[in-house]
Design a protein around this motif. Structure first.
Motif, short mmCIF file in Angstrom:
data_model
loop_
_atom_site.label_atom_id
_atom_site.label_comp_id
_atom_site.label_asym_id
_atom_site.label_seq_id
_atom_site.Cartn_x
_atom_site.Cartn_y
_atom_site.Cartn_z
N GLY A 1 1.88 4.60 -5.11
CA GLY A 1 0.45 4.46 -5.05
C GLY A 1 -0.08 4.95 -3.72
O GLY A 1 0.63 4.93 -2.72
N LEU B 1 5.73 -0.81 1.77
CA LEU B 1 4.39 -0.52 2.27
C LEU B 1 4.53 0.46 3.43
O LEU B 1 5.12 0.13 4.47
CB LEU B 1 3.71 -1.82 2.71
N ALA C 1 2.18 -0.13 -8.07
CA ALA C 1 3.14 0.73 -7.38
C ALA C 1 4.21 -0.06 -6.63
O ALA C 1 3.92 -1.12 -6.05
CB ALA C 1 2.40 1.64 -6.40
N VAL D 1 -4.09 -0.59 -6.95
CA VAL D 1 -3.04 0.37 -6.60
C VAL D 1 -1.76 -0.39 -6.26
O VAL D 1 -0.67 -0.06 -6.73
CB VAL D 1 -3.47 1.26 -5.41
N LEU D 2 -1.89 -1.44 -5.45
CA LEU D 2 -0.71 -2.23 -5.08
C LEU D 2 -0.09 -2.92 -6.29
O LEU D 2 1.13 -3.10 -6.35
CB LEU D 2 -1.08 -3.28 -4.02
N GLN E 1 7.84 -5.03 -2.09
CA GLN E 1 7.08 -3.79 -2.19
C GLN E 1 7.21 -2.99 -0.89
O GLN E 1 7.06 -3.54 0.20
CB GLN E 1 5.62 -4.14 -2.46
N VAL F 1 3.81 2.03 -1.70
CA VAL F 1 2.38 2.24 -1.48
C VAL F 1 2.17 2.93 -0.14
O VAL F 1 2.66 2.47 0.91
CB VAL F 1 1.60 0.90 -1.49
#
Length: 306
Positions: free
Chosen positions: A22, A108, A77, A73-74, A106, A80
């Motif tokens: 994302g 990031l 995905a 978006v988060l 996630q 990100v």
């Protein structure tokens, strides 16, 4: 992980799996990085953008990827990309963390040159895996940027346990990872700004002055000269210095300043500042003879009013 080690040589736990990607902030950088990751087998699934320009850019670089709000978006995905201006990054991260948008595990990634991973702390506390991957490249916001990433250096900062994964992602995008300690990020970014941003200003100013001097095609004149100067500087550093300052030609420098005062007074301060810095470096490296430096530095201190 060696900077030239390809992802296939990384151990399975360090090599990124095929990830959904994302992009939060469809500026010039995010879509290009996402498109590069797509070429490596990852799958862009969501992008956020506000301005008409960012939406057009997303449509061009990431066709058929849906546009969503940052929190959405988060939600979609695994990896990100937070590609927003430096000053907007802390607020964005804090807001995403406070609203519960960040998911544990996630990845990031931000692309700010100035910041390391500390700016991602609110998200890290929520379970995110923080990476700072800054491409040392100027972007146009067009597909040519994807090609330019080949061989581009990235300033990489990450927790030690994520270092190999971060470097492998860079290599997948065609880049060369360069490890930057958290505390060195502001200095690293200042160095790039001096080299790249100031170069644009210097070249544009030089072209303006050549036009004033009657040169019809200043870019054509400067191209070979500046290309050779850049190549020499990258190869030899201060040893590549040439010109009246390095030679200690005080009279020529005084004439330059006088002409600039007459035709382009807005350029005088920059000329004097760069000439002083050049003189200092030339003197320190033995290129400027001490007996010539005194008169030259006197002209620069006096601003050419002799």
């Amino acid at each position: 992980m060696n900077a030239h080690l390809s992802p296939e040589h990384a151990s399975p736990q360090d090599r990124p799996a095929r990830l959904t990607v994302g992009v939060v902030g469809a500026g010039r950088v995010g879509p290009a990085l996402a498109a590069s990751l797509q070429l490596a087998g990852h799958r862009p699934v969501a992008v956020s953008g506000v301005s008409d320009a960012s939406l057009r850019r997303a449509a061009t670089m990431l066709p058929d990827v849906p546009v969503m709000a940052p929190a959405d978006v988060l939600a979609h995905a695994e990896l990100v990309l937070l590609t927003v201006p430096d000053d907007a990054l802390p607020g964005l991260v804090a807001g995403l963390a406070e609203t519960g948008a960040v998911r544990p595990g996630q990845l990031l990634v931000h692309t700010s040159g100035r910041h390391g991973t500390a700016v991602l702390d609110p998200a890290t506390r929520a379970g995110a895996l923080p990476l700072a991957l800054h491409p040392a490249m100027t972007f146009t916001g067009t597909p040519v940027d994807v090609q330019r990433l080949a061989g581009c250096s990235f300033g990489v900062t990450a927790p030690e346990e994520l270092r190999l994964a971060a470097e492998a992602l860079v290599i997948e995008m065609g880049g060369e990872p360069e490890w930057i300690e958290e505390s060195a990020r502001p200095l690293y970014h200042a160095a790039l700004a001096i080299g790249a941003n100031h170069l644009v200003t210097l070249v544009a100013q030089s072209m303006d002055l050549l036009r004033t001097a009657g040169v019809e095609h200043p870019a054509r004149m400067l191209g070979p000269l500046l290309g050779a100067a850049l190549d020499n500087a990258l190869r030899s550093g201060d040893a590549a210095l040439t010109g009246p300052v390095a030679r200690g030609d005080a009279g020529t420098v005084a004439a330059h300043v006088a002409e600039l005062r007459r035709h382009a007074p807005q350029a005088v301060a920059g000329y004097l500042a760069m000439a002083r810095t050049t003189a200092d470096r030339a003197l320190a490296h033995g290129l400027l003879k001490p007996e010539l430096a005194e008169d030259l530095l006197g002209v620069l201190a006096d601003g050419g009013n002799q």
